[in-house]
Motif scaffolding. Structure first.
Motif, PDB file in Angstrom:
ATOM      1  N   VAL A 287       5.818  -4.378  -1.173  1.00  0.00           N
ATOM      2  CA  VAL A 287       7.444  -4.822  -2.226  1.00  0.00           C
ATOM      3  C   VAL A 287       8.571  -3.436  -1.324  1.00  0.00           C
ATOM      4  N   GLU A 288       9.949  -4.484  -1.124  1.00  0.00           N
ATOM      5  CA  GLU A 288      10.850  -3.855  -0.555  1.00  0.00           C
ATOM      6  C   GLU A 288      11.238  -3.128  -2.088  1.00  0.00           C
ATOM      7  N   ARG A 289      11.963  -1.628  -1.659  1.00  0.00           N
ATOM      8  CA  ARG A 289      12.892  -1.285  -2.799  1.00  0.00           C
ATOM      9  C   ARG A 289      13.534  -0.314  -1.433  1.00  0.00           C
ATOM     10  N   SER A 290      15.162  -0.004  -1.415  1.00  0.00           N
ATOM     11  CA  SER A 290      16.102   0.340  -1.436  1.00  0.00           C
ATOM     12  C   SER A 290      15.403   1.032   0.073  1.00  0.00           C
ATOM     13  N   LYS A 291      15.469  -0.275   1.133  1.00  0.00           N
ATOM     14  CA  LYS A 291      15.240  -0.342   2.272  1.00  0.00           C
ATOM     15  C   LYS A 291      14.320   0.502   2.840  1.00  0.00           C
ATOM     16  N   TRP A 292      13.550   0.400   2.076  1.00  0.00           N
ATOM     17  CA  TRP A 292      11.777   1.147   2.239  1.00  0.00           C
ATOM     18  C   TRP A 292      10.901   0.197   1.690  1.00  0.00           C
ATOM     19  N   GLY A 293       9.841  -0.166   2.374  1.00  0.00           N
ATOM     20  CA  GLY A 293       8.589  -0.489   2.219  1.00  0.00           C
ATOM     21  C   GLY A 293       7.752  -0.077   1.365  1.00  0.00           C
ATOM     22  N   VAL A 294       7.166  -0.426   0.242  1.00  0.00           N
ATOM     23  CA  VAL A 294       5.852   0.479  -0.776  1.00  0.00           C
ATOM     24  C   VAL A 294       4.813  -0.529  -0.839  1.00  0.00           C
ATOM     25  N   ILE A 295       3.474  -0.144   0.219  1.00  0.00           N
ATOM     26  CA  ILE A 295       2.569  -0.800   0.177  1.00  0.00           C
ATOM     27  C   ILE A 295       1.455  -0.287  -1.146  1.00  0.00           C
ATOM     28  N   THR A 296       0.965  -1.235  -2.149  1.00  0.00           N
ATOM     29  CA  THR A 296       0.348  -1.058  -2.558  1.00  0.00           C
ATOM     30  C   THR A 296      -0.902  -1.965  -2.760  1.00  0.00           C
ATOM     31  N   ASN A 297      -2.171  -1.145  -3.483  1.00  0.00           N
ATOM     32  CA  ASN A 297      -3.435  -2.045  -4.059  1.00  0.00           C
ATOM     33  C   ASN A 297      -3.784  -2.946  -2.395  1.00  0.00           C
ATOM     34  N   LEU A 298      -4.389  -2.131  -1.581  1.00  0.00           N
ATOM     35  CA  LEU A 298      -5.105  -2.296  -0.747  1.00  0.00           C
ATOM     36  C   LEU A 298      -6.406  -1.996  -0.943  1.00  0.00           C
ATOM     37  N   VAL A 299      -6.875  -3.292  -0.576  1.00  0.00           N
ATOM     38  CA  VAL A 299      -8.210  -3.560  -1.503  1.00  0.00           C
ATOM     39  C   VAL A 299      -9.278  -3.742  -0.282  1.00  0.00           C
ATOM     40  N   THR A 300     -10.581  -3.845  -0.313  1.00  0.00           N
ATOM     41  CA  THR A 300     -11.456  -4.625   1.321  1.00  0.00           C
ATOM     42  C   THR A 300     -12.469  -5.060   0.706  1.00  0.00           C
ATOM     43  N   ARG A 301     -13.428  -6.362   0.770  1.00  0.00           N
ATOM     44  CA  ARG A 301     -14.137  -6.130   0.450  1.00  0.00           C
ATOM     45  C   ARG A 301     -15.784  -5.066   0.679  1.00  0.00           C
ATOM     46  N   PRO A 302     -16.163  -5.082  -0.309  1.00  0.00           N
ATOM     47  CA  PRO A 302     -17.036  -3.586   0.098  1.00  0.00           C
ATOM     48  C   PRO A 302     -18.017  -3.932   1.252  1.00  0.00           C
ATOM     49  N   ASP A 303     -18.260  -5.111   1.419  1.00  0.00           N
ATOM     50  CA  ASP A 303     -19.369  -5.021   2.367  1.00  0.00           C
ATOM     51  C   ASP A 303     -18.427  -5.593   3.587  1.00  0.00           C
ATOM     52  N   LEU A 304     -17.693  -5.663   3.608  1.00  0.00           N
ATOM     53  CA  LEU A 304     -17.077  -6.509   4.621  1.00  0.00           C
ATOM     54  C   LEU A 304     -16.102  -5.335   5.547  1.00  0.00           C
ATOM     55  N   ARG A 305     -16.486  -3.675   4.406  1.00  0.00           N
ATOM     56  CA  ARG A 305     -15.566  -2.762   5.122  1.00  0.00           C
ATOM     57  C   ARG A 305     -16.057  -2.695   6.850  1.00  0.00           C
ATOM     58  N   ARG A 306     -14.602  -1.530   7.105  1.00  0.00           N
ATOM     59  CA  ARG A 306     -15.439  -0.581   8.644  1.00  0.00           C
ATOM     60  C   ARG A 306     -15.374  -2.154   9.881  1.00  0.00           C
ATOM     61  N   ARG A 307     -14.715  -3.205   9.231  1.00  0.00           N
ATOM     62  CA  ARG A 307     -15.124  -4.427  10.179  1.00  0.00           C
ATOM     63  C   ARG A 307     -13.259  -4.702  10.931  1.00  0.00           C
ATOM     64  N   GLY A 308     -12.141  -3.854  10.663  1.00  0.00           N
ATOM     65  CA  GLY A 308     -10.706  -4.407  10.615  1.00  0.00           C
ATOM     66  C   GLY A 308      -9.805  -4.952  10.005  1.00  0.00           C
ATOM     67  N   ALA A 309     -10.449  -5.695   8.688  1.00  0.00           N
ATOM     68  CA  ALA A 309     -10.049  -5.411   8.063  1.00  0.00           C
ATOM     69  C   ALA A 309      -8.009  -5.414   6.989  1.00  0.00           C
ATOM     70  N   GLY A 310      -9.216  -4.312   6.832  1.00  0.00           N
ATOM     71  CA  GLY A 310      -8.043  -3.345   6.274  1.00  0.00           C
ATOM     72  C   GLY A 310      -6.541  -2.842   7.466  1.00  0.00           C
ATOM     73  N   ARG A 311      -6.947  -2.656   8.413  1.00  0.00           N
ATOM     74  CA  ARG A 311      -5.945  -2.663   9.335  1.00  0.00           C
ATOM     75  C   ARG A 311      -5.283  -3.483   9.621  1.00  0.00           C
ATOM     76  N   SER A 312      -6.114  -5.036   9.545  1.00  0.00           N
ATOM     77  CA  SER A 312      -4.966  -6.101  10.428  1.00  0.00           C
ATOM     78  C   SER A 312      -3.996  -5.844   9.233  1.00  0.00           C
ATOM     79  N   VAL A 313      -4.639  -6.073   7.606  1.00  0.00           N
ATOM     80  CA  VAL A 313      -3.769  -5.998   6.353  1.00  0.00           C
ATOM     81  C   VAL A 313      -2.513  -4.847   6.588  1.00  0.00           C
ATOM     82  N   ALA A 314      -2.544  -3.991   6.982  1.00  0.00           N
ATOM     83  CA  ALA A 314      -2.015  -2.196   6.846  1.00  0.00           C
ATOM     84  C   ALA A 314      -0.559  -3.257   8.034  1.00  0.00           C
ATOM     85  N   ARG A 315      -1.532  -3.236   9.309  1.00  0.00           N
ATOM     86  CA  ARG A 315      -0.570  -3.439  10.362  1.00  0.00           C
ATOM     87  C   ARG A 315       0.191  -4.589  10.589  1.00  0.00           C
TER      88      ARG A 315
END
Length: 361
Positions: A287-315
């Motif tokens: 969400v964009e607010r006051s010319k800032w980005g707000v990142i919420t609700n980051l979720v990754t499948r428990p069985d596929l964590r530590r494989r770079g998916a969360g990092r890919s989404v954050a980037r």
């Protein structure tokens, strides 16, 4: 002129002489009043009234810095809390302030900016604490004890526990001035604090780590998708993390919360399969607010964590914001969530302050 909404910090270019197009001036400040005739802005020199025919250009700008430095490092704790709150608003909200106490009622999220001072009261059928707590923003004009009395009454009428989000001024346990007077009162009335929630900020360009577009942030075997609305698969991932004891209306309330803000987008990493199908691996809300980005609700499948998916989404989320000229972002993360803290820390984000939810048993 969507930027002309109370509570927003803007630059307004306006004409001094309607007959001379070169006779102009600029006003920088926070919008306090908007009506059909014009706008009033609170500037460093005091209130300034500008009629609509005079307005030539309006541009929203980020909150005022508190010191010199990089943009994401110099915004006050209270402004960061304002930005974070604006990205996650339920329908049932009200501002507790002496000026509007007699007219206290339920305003829609769209009308929230009509008053941006006092204590922000939030209530939702969802189980989300940020949507079910009071946030002290500025002095309510009522005093600490009377303000707390009013908060407790507001939640009592909704048959909900009284909960207040208190926060520090920096990365310490020292409360910010906006809520420091609450500490002895909350303790005396039997409130207990939650674990700390850390607010991190970072530069979008740094977090994007070279990705100039969301798709470029994908790790091998993944594809990045940006959409205006979440899918049932998204809701299944998010609701799987909720308590099984949530009320029956919580799911629908959560749906309303997560899709209420505009612009609001959903960045998703999908795994590509040999048969051409794909499945969601990780996702986040931006969400964009006051010319800032707000990142919420980051979720990754428990069985596929530590494989770079969360990092890919954050980037990808950071790249999406940077594309639009948004230079800074924030994210709230519980202190016990080491994986997310390490992820955003590795992308250059740092803790700016912490908050706690004080709840009365």
């Amino acid at each position: 002129m969507d930027e002309l909404q109370p509570g927003r910090r803007v630059v307004v270019r306006y004409s001094l002489d309607p007959e001379d197009s070169h006779s102009t001036s600029d006003a920088l400040g926070v919008v306090t009043t908007v009506d059909e005739a014009g706008v009033e802005i609170d500037t460093k020199r005091g209130p300034l009234r500008i009629s609509r025919p005079q307005i030539l250009l309006v541009h929203e700008v980020p909150p005022a810095p508190t010191r010199s430095g990089r943009t994401h490092e110099i915004v006050s704790a209270v402004d960061l809390r304002r930005i974070s709150a604006a990205a996650w608003l339920p329908q049932d909200v009200s501002w507790l302030h002496v000026e509007n106490l007699r007219n206290e009622g339920t305003e829609s999220a769209a009308d929230l900016s009509l008053l941006q001072k006092g204590w922000l009261l939030r209530s939702s059928d969802s189980a989300t604490r940020r949507a079910n707590s009071c946030l002290p923003v500025t002095d309510s004009g009522l005093g600490w004890e009377q303000s707390l009395d009013a908060v407790e009454e507001w939640y009592r009428t909704r048959e909900k526990p009284s909960r207040i989000q208190i926060y520090s001024a920096d990365d310490s346990s020292t409360l910010a001035p906006e809520c420091e007077g609450l500490a002895p009162l909350l303790s005396a009335r039997g409130y207990s604090p939650s674990e700390a929630v850390l607010l991190l900020t970072g530069a979008t360009a740094e977090a994007a780590a070279g990705a100039s577009a969301p798709a470029e942030a994908a790790a091998p075997g993944l594809a990045i998708d940006v959409a205006d609305a979440p899918t049932p698969e998204h809701f299944a991932a998010w609701t799987s993390q909720r308590s099984p004891g949530d009320a029956s209306g919580a799911a629908e309330a959560f749906r309303s919360l997560i899709t209420a803000d505009q612009p609001c987008e959903f960045v998703t990493a999908y795994a590509q399969h040999p048969d051409g199908s794909r499945s969601m691996v990780s996702a986040a809300r931006v969400v964009e607010r006051s010319k800032w980005g707000v990142i919420t609700n980051l979720v990754t499948r428990p069985d596929l964590r530590r494989r770079g998916a969360g990092r890919s989404v954050a980037r990808a989320a950071a790249a999406l914001l940077a594309q639009r000229g948004v230079r800074s972002y924030l994210v709230d993360i519980e202190a016990s969530n080491e994986a997310s803290l390490n992820l955003f820390g590795s992308l250059g984000a740092a803790v700016r302050h912490r908050s706690w939810y004080a709840e009365r048993a």
